[in-house]
Scaffold this motif. Structure first.
Motif, PDB file in Angstrom:
ATOM      1  N   LYS A  15       0.824  -1.226   0.000  1.00  0.00           N
ATOM      2  CA  LYS A  15       0.000   0.000   0.000  1.00  0.00           C
ATOM      3  C   LYS A  15       0.853   1.269   0.000  1.00  0.00           C
ATOM      4  CE  LYS A  15      -2.075  -1.301   3.812  1.00  0.00           C
ATOM      5  NZ  LYS A  15      -1.402  -2.584   3.905  1.00  0.00           N
ATOM      6  N   GLU A  51      -4.748   5.153   3.711  1.00  0.00           N
ATOM      7  CA  GLU A  51      -4.112   3.834   3.792  1.00  0.00           C
ATOM      8  C   GLU A  51      -4.701   3.136   5.009  1.00  0.00           C
ATOM      9  OE1 GLU A  51       0.203   3.364   3.679  1.00  0.00           O
ATOM     10  OE2 GLU A  51       0.004   1.292   4.392  1.00  0.00           O
ATOM     11  N   LYS A  60       3.028  -6.077  -7.366  1.00  0.00           N
ATOM     12  CA  LYS A  60       4.244  -6.914  -7.373  1.00  0.00           C
ATOM     13  C   LYS A  60       4.245  -7.877  -8.558  1.00  0.00           C
ATOM     14  CE  LYS A  60       4.532  -6.533  -2.315  1.00  0.00           C
ATOM     15  NZ  LYS A  60       4.930  -7.072  -1.046  1.00  0.00           N
ATOM     16  N   ALA A  71       4.508  -1.305  -8.444  1.00  0.00           N
ATOM     17  CA  ALA A  71       4.927   0.035  -8.006  1.00  0.00           C
ATOM     18  C   ALA A  71       6.455   0.132  -8.032  1.00  0.00           C
ATOM     19  CB  ALA A  71       4.382   0.321  -6.613  1.00  0.00           C
TER      20      ALA A  71
HETATM   21  N1  LIG Z   1       8.923  -6.493  -5.857  1.00  0.00           N
HETATM   22  C1  LIG Z   1       8.059  -5.599  -5.411  1.00  0.00           C
HETATM   23  N2  LIG Z   1       8.057  -5.262  -4.123  1.00  0.00           N
HETATM   24  C2  LIG Z   1       7.155  -4.338  -3.696  1.00  0.00           C
HETATM   25  C3  LIG Z   1       6.213  -3.738  -4.568  1.00  0.00           C
HETATM   26  N3  LIG Z   1       5.459  -2.894  -3.840  1.00  0.00           N
HETATM   27  C4  LIG Z   1       5.911  -2.976  -2.576  1.00  0.00           C
HETATM   28  N4  LIG Z   1       6.946  -3.833  -2.478  1.00  0.00           N
HETATM   29  C5  LIG Z   1       7.708  -4.203  -1.278  1.00  0.00           C
HETATM   30  O1  LIG Z   1       6.814  -4.864  -0.376  1.00  0.00           O
HETATM   31  C6  LIG Z   1       7.175  -4.557   0.973  1.00  0.00           C
HETATM   32  C7  LIG Z   1       5.981  -3.985   1.721  1.00  0.00           C
HETATM   33  O2  LIG Z   1       5.593  -2.760   1.080  1.00  0.00           O
HETATM   34  P1  LIG Z   1       4.749  -1.650   1.813  1.00  0.00           P
HETATM   35  O3  LIG Z   1       4.451  -0.621   0.782  1.00  0.00           O
HETATM   36  O4  LIG Z   1       5.393  -1.224   3.067  1.00  0.00           O
HETATM   37  O5  LIG Z   1       3.435  -2.475   2.174  1.00  0.00           O
HETATM   38  P2  LIG Z   1       2.167  -1.993   3.030  1.00  0.00           P
HETATM   39  O6  LIG Z   1       0.978  -2.680   2.462  1.00  0.00           O
HETATM   40  O7  LIG Z   1       2.119  -0.518   3.087  1.00  0.00           O
HETATM   41  O8  LIG Z   1       2.503  -2.581   4.471  1.00  0.00           O
HETATM   42  P3  LIG Z   1       1.735  -2.264   5.860  1.00  0.00           P
HETATM   43  O9  LIG Z   1       1.475  -0.804   5.903  1.00  0.00           O
HETATM   44  O10 LIG Z   1       2.707  -2.724   6.886  1.00  0.00           O
HETATM   45  O11 LIG Z   1       0.494  -3.087   5.830  1.00  0.00           O
HETATM   46  C8  LIG Z   1       8.337  -3.576   0.881  1.00  0.00           C
HETATM   47  O12 LIG Z   1       9.549  -4.312   1.017  1.00  0.00           O
HETATM   48  C9  LIG Z   1       8.224  -3.005  -0.528  1.00  0.00           C
HETATM   49  O13 LIG Z   1       9.469  -2.572  -1.067  1.00  0.00           O
HETATM   50  C10 LIG Z   1       6.229  -4.102  -5.941  1.00  0.00           C
HETATM   51  O14 LIG Z   1       5.441  -3.651  -6.783  1.00  0.00           O
HETATM   52  N5  LIG Z   1       7.162  -5.045  -6.304  1.00  0.00           N
END
Ligand SMILES: Nc1nc2c(ncn2[C@@H]2O[C@H](COP(=O)(O)OP(=O)(O)OP(=O)(O)O)[C@@H](O)[C@H]2O)c(=O)[nH]1
Ligand SMILES: [Mg+2]
Length: 224
Positions: free
Chosen positions: A46, A120, A168, A200
């Motif tokens: 997110k 978020e 991802k 992203a």
């Molecule tokens: N390979 C890849 N990794 C990603 C992508 N988007 C996010 N990540 C990775 O996934 C992990 C979690 O990403 P966040 O953006 O912190 O996820 P979140 O949903 O905000 O997490 P919470 O707020 O803790 O629920 C990080 O290590 C990011 O770098 C993507 O499109 N591709």
């Protein structure tokens, strides 16, 4: 003897939430902004996605962010560093945001200056789906490592959203993820859900999503 008094607390809580969600909906019209709720499991991406969206919309729209977290200001700090007006909602244990929290957060944003407020939500595929926030766009992220079967396991979340961003996709080679299966599972629950495969990290699929998002935002703007 009198019958047992029966109060369905969950129904009461959800009804109270719906009333406040309607107040939030009215506020979005009065103050003329687009409210976007982003839900997903923890770590689906997110924050990374929102940061990329903000940088792509920079200059086109004025954006504010509401960060929901059980603890910490890690994500809020990332938004703040971009110069975006940000409110941190710390729930201290609650696993979802509700409409009353959003109403409170909105009091702390310069709404007159904003076109979009991005929420978020707390990382959780269950509880956030139960609470209408009064958003113009309820949406969710599903990341490739989570698998293509989540619509079957968490149907409510997929049923309340208008957009599903499958994130991802740069990791597709490492995981078994079948888009046809995802589509089939999802259609059984929500025929109108728009599905956007994207990353992203690499930016793949982001332009298509942003184009659709801008149309949504502009069509609300036309109603003001
Ligand atoms: N390979 C890849 N990794 C990603 C992508 N988007 C996010 N990540 C990775 O996934 C992990 C979690 O990403 P966040 O953006 O912190 O996820 P979140 O949903 O905000 O997490 P919470 O707020 O803790 O629920 C990080 O290590 C990011 O770098 C993507 O499109 N591709
Ligand atoms: Mg986050």
């Amino acid at each position: 003897m009198k019958d047992i008094a029966y109060i369905d607390l969950k129904q009461c809580i959800l009804q109270d939430n719906e009333d406040i969600a309607n107040e939030v909906r009215d506020l979005t019209k009065e103050k003329k902004f687009f409210l976007w709720n982003i839900m997903s499991s923890p770590g689906a991406g997110k924050t990374t996605f929102i940061l990329d969206v903000i940088s792509r919309l920079n200059g086109k729209y004025s954006i504010g962010v509401i960060e929901g977290d059980i603890e910490s200001t890690i994500d809020a700090e990332k938004m703040h560093r971009l110069g975006v007006p940000t409110v941190q909602l710390r729930t201290g244990g609650d696993c979802h945001l509700d409409a009353a929290m959003i109403k409170k957060a909105l009091e702390n944003l310069p709404l007159e200056e904003l076109d979009i407020v991005i929420v978020e939500n707390i990382g959780n595929l269950v509880c956030p789906a139960e609470f209408d926030l009064g958003a113009d766009l309820p949406s969710m992220l599903l990341s490739v490592p989570e698998g293509d079967d989540k619509a079957i396991k968490y149907p409510l979340m997929f049923s309340v959203c208008d957009a599903l961003m499958v994130t991802k996709i740069d990791a597709l080679g490492l995981f078994e993820f079948d888009f046809d299966a995802l589509e089939k599972n999802t259609r059984k629950i929500n025929d109108n859900l728009r599905i956007f495969p994207l990353s992203a990290k690499t930016g793949k699929g982001m332009e298509v999503f942003i184009e659709w998002l801008c149309k949504k935002i502009n069509s609300k703007k036309e109603t003001f």
